[in-house]
Motif scaffolding. Structure first.
Motif, PDB file in Angstrom:
ATOM      1  N   ARG A   1       0.720  -1.058  -0.007  1.00 46.03           N
ATOM      2  CA  ARG A   1      -0.134  -0.161   0.052  1.00 46.03           C
ATOM      3  C   ARG A   1       0.687   1.263   0.010  1.00 46.03           C
ATOM      4  O   ARG A   1       0.465   2.226  -0.636  1.00 46.03           O
ATOM      5  CB  ARG A   1      -0.880   0.032   1.284  1.00 46.03           C
ATOM      6  CG  ARG A   1      -2.151  -0.923   1.130  1.00 46.03           C
ATOM      7  CD  ARG A   1      -2.886  -0.982   2.618  1.00 46.03           C
ATOM      8  NE  ARG A   1      -4.159  -1.752   2.240  1.00 46.03           N
ATOM      9  CZ  ARG A   1      -4.979  -1.980   3.326  1.00 46.03           C
ATOM     10  NH1 ARG A   1      -4.554  -1.696   4.451  1.00 46.03           N
ATOM     11  NH2 ARG A   1      -6.106  -2.730   2.814  1.00 46.03           N
TER      12      ARG A   1
ATOM     13  N   GLY B   1       0.530   3.602  -3.138  1.00 45.84           N
ATOM     14  CA  GLY B   1      -0.497   4.683  -2.644  1.00 45.84           C
ATOM     15  C   GLY B   1      -0.810   5.780  -3.481  1.00 45.84           C
ATOM     16  O   GLY B   1      -1.648   6.663  -3.283  1.00 45.84           O
TER      17      GLY B   1
ATOM     18  N   ARG C   1      -6.505   2.882  -1.633  1.00 46.08           N
ATOM     19  CA  ARG C   1      -6.074   2.076  -0.593  1.00 46.08           C
ATOM     20  C   ARG C   1      -6.998   0.795  -0.352  1.00 46.08           C
ATOM     21  O   ARG C   1      -6.244  -0.428  -0.144  1.00 46.08           O
ATOM     22  CB  ARG C   1      -6.140   2.677   0.869  1.00 46.08           C
ATOM     23  CG  ARG C   1      -5.680   1.927   2.193  1.00 46.08           C
ATOM     24  CD  ARG C   1      -5.718   2.746   3.369  1.00 46.08           C
ATOM     25  NE  ARG C   1      -5.228   1.949   4.307  1.00 46.08           N
ATOM     26  CZ  ARG C   1      -5.907   1.080   5.169  1.00 46.08           C
ATOM     27  NH1 ARG C   1      -6.915   0.764   4.847  1.00 46.08           N
ATOM     28  NH2 ARG C   1      -5.162   0.473   6.048  1.00 46.08           N
TER      29      ARG C   1
END
Length: 506
Positions: free
Chosen positions: A39, A43, A48
């Motif tokens: 993540r 990101g 997410r």
């Protein structure tokens, strides 16, 4: 970089290219760390909630929601344990990245087969770790590509498995007196039924055994583990259950001050209610995770079989009258005592140690089966490097033997463990020396099962010990690290004759 970071790096490239990807990790903690790292890496380009985790411990409703989103194509990447390996429809995925060898060829191909459905092209990648088994496969890829799928084995008479099956069968239909269950003899079946009567699970009418409990027995039968007792994890702030974990795993993952990871988030365990099986956590954002340190002891309870392996002193040297004393091997029932004694704080990303803490929890006892190898006292005294080197070498032999046994038997690495002890004789182990006598030192290597009552792995190791020890020797001899080769040979005889250096070799 670690194998986890390498796997995350590959997955990140695939995710950025909008390739639906499944990443497999070896443990719950590994999955949570990889989920967090993935993540963080993507990101800036991927939402997410398009990257999720999936493992045992997530609540059923949470898992069902993830499965539905997978089928609908709403998720771009999943980081999972073997909980997503089979039996679940996950829709269309185009790539699989395995962070570490899962333990069997059948399991590896099952994971690879999760991508490329409907005759579409796919990519599958195995990122090997530094574990001996993984490194062996990295050097010998032909084993993975050419070997047949292993033969699955189970022990239906394992007490933990058998009792649960008998309860489920009793719920469906009463047992008659003198009736046998499966391949078990009638008297053994009746003995077990009487045990269930004593515990008020069944009722003895005189002619039949009938179900007497108000619980549905199948609810307590897990398809993935022998144990059924769980600990619930509760969010202190909202008084809400967020996850669950098996009781044995709770000792290492939810002890007080542990950092519990769930869906890429971190929670600190404020209190572990041991008696009521509840762990209370609060949301925190530390720069570290915790890794429990466990101490293991093994005591032999019953010897099922023992045999001898020949040993020679270094360079043919003979020492004293006991120079012909053999190396003993055997297998039998053992009591495995585990105690979590502390934990390490390990920083995310760099994996540096950031400190330590104490853990005060009761010991865990497990009755299982084990293979053992005991060196005679004269052989320990004959090694010029000294006792410490012998112990160090025996520990290395254990790692090598565990590695080749995992390959030879269809089991995962976590199904077996190794521990060093003294003397496998149940009448001598732990006994105090007589007054004025010098107690002998006979180091013993235990390769034990982590399944309650065992499923026959230790017996098979004992039956094929010569072949497995030879494969272990070959594994060490062909290791590309010179230090590993030296350590593997020292303590087992003359380094110029490594074949004689191992038990069973003259």
């Amino acid at each position: 970089a670690s194998y986890m970071k390498q796997a995350v790096g590959l997955a990140a490239d695939l995710v950025r290219a909008k390739v639906p990807t499944l990443v497999f990790g070896q443990s719950r903690n590994t999955v949570e760390r990889m989920l967090r790292y993935l993540r963080e890496k993507v990101g800036d380009t991927v939402p997410r909630d398009a990257i999720v985790g999936y493992r045992g411990g997530y609540l059923p409703a949470e898992r069902r929601a993830i499965e539905e989103r997978l089928r609908n194509g709403e998720i771009l990447a999943v980081v999972a344990t073997n909980a997503l390996e089979l039996g679940i429809d996950i829709g269309g995925l185009d790539a699989v990245v395995c962070a570490g060898y899962p333990g069997s060829i059948a399991s590896l191909w099952q994971r690879f087969g999760r991508a490329g459905r409907a005759n579409q092209d796919s990519i599958a990648v195995l990122v090997t770790s530094s574990a001996p088994l993984d490194q062996y496969l990295a050097r010998e890829p032909g084993y993975l590509l050419g070997a047949t799928v292993e033969e699955a084995r189970i022990d239906p008479h394992n007490v933990e498995v058998f009792v649960q099956h008998l309860k489920c069968a009793s719920f469906e239909l009463p047992f008659e007196k003198g009736e046998a269950f499966g391949t078990l003899a009638a008297d053994a079946t009746e003995e077990t039924l009487d045990y269930l009567v004593h515990n008020q699970v069944l009722f003895d009418t005189g002619k039949t055994y009938r179900w007497a409990s108000d619980a549905y027995p199948a609810n307590n039968v897990s398809l993935r583990s022998v144990g059924w007792d769980n600990v619930v994890i509760i969010d202190l702030e909202h008084d809400k259950t967020i996850a669950e974990i098996d009781f044995r795993g709770a000792h290492t993952m939810v002890h007080e001050q542990a950092i519990y990871q769930h869906d890429g988030e971190t929670w600190q365990v404020e209190r572990f209610d041991y008696e009521n099986h509840k762990a209370y956590v609060k949301r925190v954002d530390p720069d570290y995770f915790t890794d429990a340190m466990t101490y293991v002891q093994v005591k032999v309870l019953d010897v099922f079989d023992e045999s001898e392996l020949a040993l020679h002193a270094p360079s043919g040297q003979r020492i004293g009258t006991d120079a012909d004393a053999p190396c003993l091997t055997g297998y039998g029932e053992v009591a495995l005592v585990e105690k979590v004694v502390g934990y390490k704080k390990v920083k995310f990303q760099t994996h540096e140690n950031a400190g330590y803490g104490d853990v005060r929890l009761p010991e865990l006892s497990l009755h299982t089966t084990s293979f053992w190898l005991t060196l005679p006292e004269w052989y320990v005294a004959a090694q010029p490097e000294g006792r410490a080197a012998v112990v160090d070498s025996l520990r290395g032999v254990g790692r090598a033997l565990e590695t080749v046994a995992t390959l030879a038997l269809m089991c995962e690495p976590r199904d077996l463990g190794t521990t060093l002890g003294e003397d496998a004789d149940p009448d001598l182990a732990g006994a105090p020396a007589k007054l004025g006598a010098v107690r002998s030192y006979r180091p013993t290597l235990f390769v034990h099962e982590y399944v309650p009552s065992g499923i026959g792995l230790a017996e098979r190791i004992h039956a094929h010990k010569e072949v497995l020890l030879d494969r272990a020797r070959e594994l060490v001899a062909h290791c590309p690290c010179p230090r590993a080769r030296i350590r593997g040979r020292r303590g087992w005889g003359d380094t110029s004759a490594p074949r004689r250096a191992w038990p069973g070799r003259r």
